[in-house]
Design an enzyme around this catalytic site. Structure first.
Site, PDB file in Angstrom:
ATOM      1  N   CYS A 166       0.878  -1.207   0.026  1.00  0.00           N
ATOM      2  CA  CYS A 166      -0.098  -0.065  -0.047  1.00  0.00           C
ATOM      3  C   CYS A 166       0.815   1.260  -0.025  1.00  0.00           C
ATOM      4  O   CYS A 166       0.262   2.410  -0.145  1.00  0.00           O
ATOM      5  CB  CYS A 166      -0.959  -0.296   1.051  1.00  0.00           C
ATOM      6  SG  CYS A 166      -2.080  -1.506   1.181  1.00  0.00           S
ATOM      7  N   HIS A 306      -1.865   8.364   5.741  1.00  0.00           N
ATOM      8  CA  HIS A 306      -2.373   6.849   5.434  1.00  0.00           C
ATOM      9  C   HIS A 306      -3.753   6.615   5.976  1.00  0.00           C
ATOM     10  O   HIS A 306      -4.732   6.112   5.073  1.00  0.00           O
ATOM     11  CB  HIS A 306      -1.376   5.832   5.923  1.00  0.00           C
ATOM     12  CG  HIS A 306      -1.716   4.528   5.146  1.00  0.00           C
ATOM     13  ND1 HIS A 306      -1.511   4.459   3.859  1.00  0.00           N
ATOM     14  CD2 HIS A 306      -1.656   3.363   5.961  1.00  0.00           C
ATOM     15  CE1 HIS A 306      -1.660   2.841   3.635  1.00  0.00           C
ATOM     16  NE2 HIS A 306      -1.897   2.585   4.605  1.00  0.00           N
ATOM     17  N   GLU A 317      -0.131   5.572  13.789  1.00  0.00           N
ATOM     18  CA  GLU A 317      -0.015   6.806  12.631  1.00  0.00           C
ATOM     19  C   GLU A 317      -0.152   8.141  13.307  1.00  0.00           C
ATOM     20  O   GLU A 317       0.651   8.954  13.381  1.00  0.00           O
ATOM     21  CB  GLU A 317      -0.768   6.632  11.315  1.00  0.00           C
ATOM     22  CG  GLU A 317      -0.162   7.759  10.401  1.00  0.00           C
ATOM     23  CD  GLU A 317      -1.070   7.677   9.191  1.00  0.00           C
ATOM     24  OE1 GLU A 317      -0.506   8.409   8.132  1.00  0.00           O
ATOM     25  OE2 GLU A 317      -1.970   6.906   9.195  1.00  0.00           O
ATOM     26  N   LYS A 335      -9.399   8.227   2.489  1.00  0.00           N
ATOM     27  CA  LYS A 335     -10.226   6.799   2.391  1.00  0.00           C
ATOM     28  C   LYS A 335     -11.336   6.912   2.842  1.00  0.00           C
ATOM     29  O   LYS A 335     -12.102   5.906   2.750  1.00  0.00           O
ATOM     30  CB  LYS A 335      -8.971   6.025   3.025  1.00  0.00           C
ATOM     31  CG  LYS A 335      -7.596   5.657   2.291  1.00  0.00           C
ATOM     32  CD  LYS A 335      -6.828   4.593   3.131  1.00  0.00           C
ATOM     33  CE  LYS A 335      -5.660   4.299   2.385  1.00  0.00           C
ATOM     34  NZ  LYS A 335      -4.658   5.574   2.364  1.00  0.00           N
ATOM     35  N   HIS A 340      -9.958   2.345   0.346  1.00  0.00           N
ATOM     36  CA  HIS A 340      -8.440   1.837   0.234  1.00  0.00           C
ATOM     37  C   HIS A 340      -8.134   1.393  -1.207  1.00  0.00           C
ATOM     38  O   HIS A 340      -8.369   0.271  -1.182  1.00  0.00           O
ATOM     39  CB  HIS A 340      -8.135   1.028   1.578  1.00  0.00           C
ATOM     40  CG  HIS A 340      -6.470   0.880   1.827  1.00  0.00           C
ATOM     41  ND1 HIS A 340      -5.523   1.586   0.915  1.00  0.00           N
ATOM     42  CD2 HIS A 340      -5.853   0.356   2.619  1.00  0.00           C
ATOM     43  CE1 HIS A 340      -4.434   1.089   1.129  1.00  0.00           C
ATOM     44  NE2 HIS A 340      -4.470   0.338   2.215  1.00  0.00           N
ATOM     45  N   PHE A 399       1.940  -3.386   3.773  1.00  0.00           N
ATOM     46  CA  PHE A 399       2.052  -4.826   4.258  1.00  0.00           C
ATOM     47  C   PHE A 399       3.434  -5.141   3.903  1.00  0.00           C
ATOM     48  O   PHE A 399       4.194  -4.568   2.982  1.00  0.00           O
ATOM     49  CB  PHE A 399       1.190  -6.112   3.761  1.00  0.00           C
ATOM     50  CG  PHE A 399      -0.242  -5.917   4.211  1.00  0.00           C
ATOM     51  CD1 PHE A 399      -0.619  -5.126   5.344  1.00  0.00           C
ATOM     52  CD2 PHE A 399      -0.978  -6.604   3.647  1.00  0.00           C
ATOM     53  CE1 PHE A 399      -1.835  -5.247   5.818  1.00  0.00           C
ATOM     54  CE2 PHE A 399      -2.374  -6.836   4.062  1.00  0.00           C
ATOM     55  CZ  PHE A 399      -2.769  -5.982   5.051  1.00  0.00           C
TER      56      PHE A 399
END
Length: 411
Positions: A166, A306, A317, A335, A340, A399
């Site tokens: 991502c 993010h 975050e 998002k 996403h 990931f």
């Protein structure tokens, strides 16, 4: 502003966006800045435990690319080509006359043409090897998006695909900036694309516990930084930026939407899917990007986070942002509106960050009703916030522990 005069700036001269918010810059600005979610029930995911997604509306590949070309391209490539064409046009270039040998392409992707792989596998099981299309591999392979975009825009410079999950789109922009700095190219098309809304892929995310299960309230499912968030909504899309050296953009007298001033990348080396609990990796990426830009964290006006709407990731975050930047920046996660988009997310969000810098307006975080009590950051919600956005940051996490951060400034 503590700015290092030696910091290299890559001008963003063109944007192309094909997302659940729509096709094109204006459609995206209208929907994302409205704060209205794109999430809906997805009939193609009816067999899944979670059937929510954000798809690109009204995308007709045959009308946009021509029937023959569209049938030979997987959807993740179709989205990227349309976004690339938009970006090139927005930058004022004509691919028929530019020096293709000085044009590079760096695009992020993770899952490739998973539909072609699944179709090929089913065909082989059903009828044997001769039933498998000879186009299966050219349509499936991850690298083919860079190759196909290069063919479409006549770019014969260096091309590559970044695969940092991502964070892939943000990684691509960082790599593109370095190619310009080293003068390997004069123009780079950088971005990301993903189209993996298949029952298998979505089920994989669901089995990991990553997805929102708020099926009774699709529009409220993606809720970054909210106390009641329960996972992300999977989406598809593509974002492409045309990047050039500032002096070259000046010589062309082309408008510059924003400037990429800094880039940082790190790896957590902690867990295959969970972020380091203290946010050490993304913090180092952000501090590296700020140092690369020669900018102090106290000068940051805006963060496009993010912010996936997952219980763990948003807290990690958000706490990191408070440590590094304090409470001054206006934080948002887009998002909440478009879901996403996986490998495309970093590029799409960098484009939204550039638009925030250009138009001095920060879009709201959709569905934020009550900020997670662990966080002390100023998250824009309810409506856009007008502000002077001279320095902005976009953060991405993927990931595998991949982290990337970009620093953008006004031209």
């Amino acid at each position: 502003m503590a700015t290092d005069q030696q910091a290299f700036g890559a001008a963003i001269t063109g944007l192309g966006l094909v997302t659940p918010a729509g096709v094109g810059i204006e459609a995206n600005r209208d929907r994302v800045w409205s704060g209205v979610s794109c999430t809906a029930h997805d009939d193609m995911l009816a067999e899944c435990s979670v059937n929510l997604s954000c798809r690109v509306p009204g995308f007709d590949p045959e009308a946009m690319l021509g029937g023959f070309q569209a049938r030979q391209l997987e959807r993740f490539v179709q989205l990227a080509i349309v976004a690339a064409r938009q970006a090139v046009a927005d930058a004022g270039w004509d691919t028929r006359t530019w020096d293709g040998a000085r044009v590079g392409i760096v695009l992020g992707n993770s899952l490739g043409g998973i539909q072609s792989l699944l179709t090929g596998h089913a065909s082989m099981l059903r009828g044997g090897p001769r039933q498998v299309s000879p186009l299966m591999l050219p349509m499936y392979l991850v690298n083919m998006v860079a190759g196909q975009v290069a063919i479409d825009v006549r770019a014969t410079g260096p091309t590559q695909v970044t695969a940092t999950a991502c964070a892939s789109g943000a990684t691509a922009i960082g790599v593109a900036r370095e190619m310009l700095r080293r003068r390997e190219c004069d123009v780079v098309l950088a971005g990301g694309t993903e189209a993996a809304l298949t029952p298998l892929a979505v089920t994989g995310f669901d089995r990991m516990g990553a997805l929102s299960r708020r099926s009774s309230d699709p529009a409220g499912a993606s809720r970054p930084f909210d106390a009641d968030r329960d996972g992300f909504v999977p989406a598809e899309g593509a974002g492409v930026l045309v990047m050039e050296r500032l002096e070259d953009a000046g010589a062309r007298r082309t408008p510059v939407r924003a400037v990429v001033r800094g880039y940082g990348a790190t790896t957590d080396a902690h867990h295959p899917t969970a972020p380091a609990p203290g946010g050490e990796g993304i913090e180092r990426a952000l501090r590296t990007a700020l140092r690369d830009a020669g900018i102090d964290g106290s000068d940051v006006d805006h963060v496009n986070a993010h912010g996936t709407s997952t219980p763990l990731g948003d807290v990690v975050e958000g706490r990191m942002l408070a440590r590094v930047l304090g409470r001054r920046p206006l934080v948002t996660s887009t998002k909440g509106v478009i879901g996403h988009t996986l490998a495309a997310a970093g590029a799409i969000e960098a484009a939204y960050t550039a638009l925030a810098v250009e138009h001095k307006s920060v879009p709201p975080t959709a569905n934020l009703c009550r900020l997670a009590p662990e966080l002390d950051i100023d998250v824009v919600h309810g409506a856009p916030r007008t502000a002077s956005v001279d320095v902005a940051v976009s953060t991405s996490m993927g990931f595998g522990g991949h982290n990337a951060a970009l620093v953008l400034t006004a031209a």
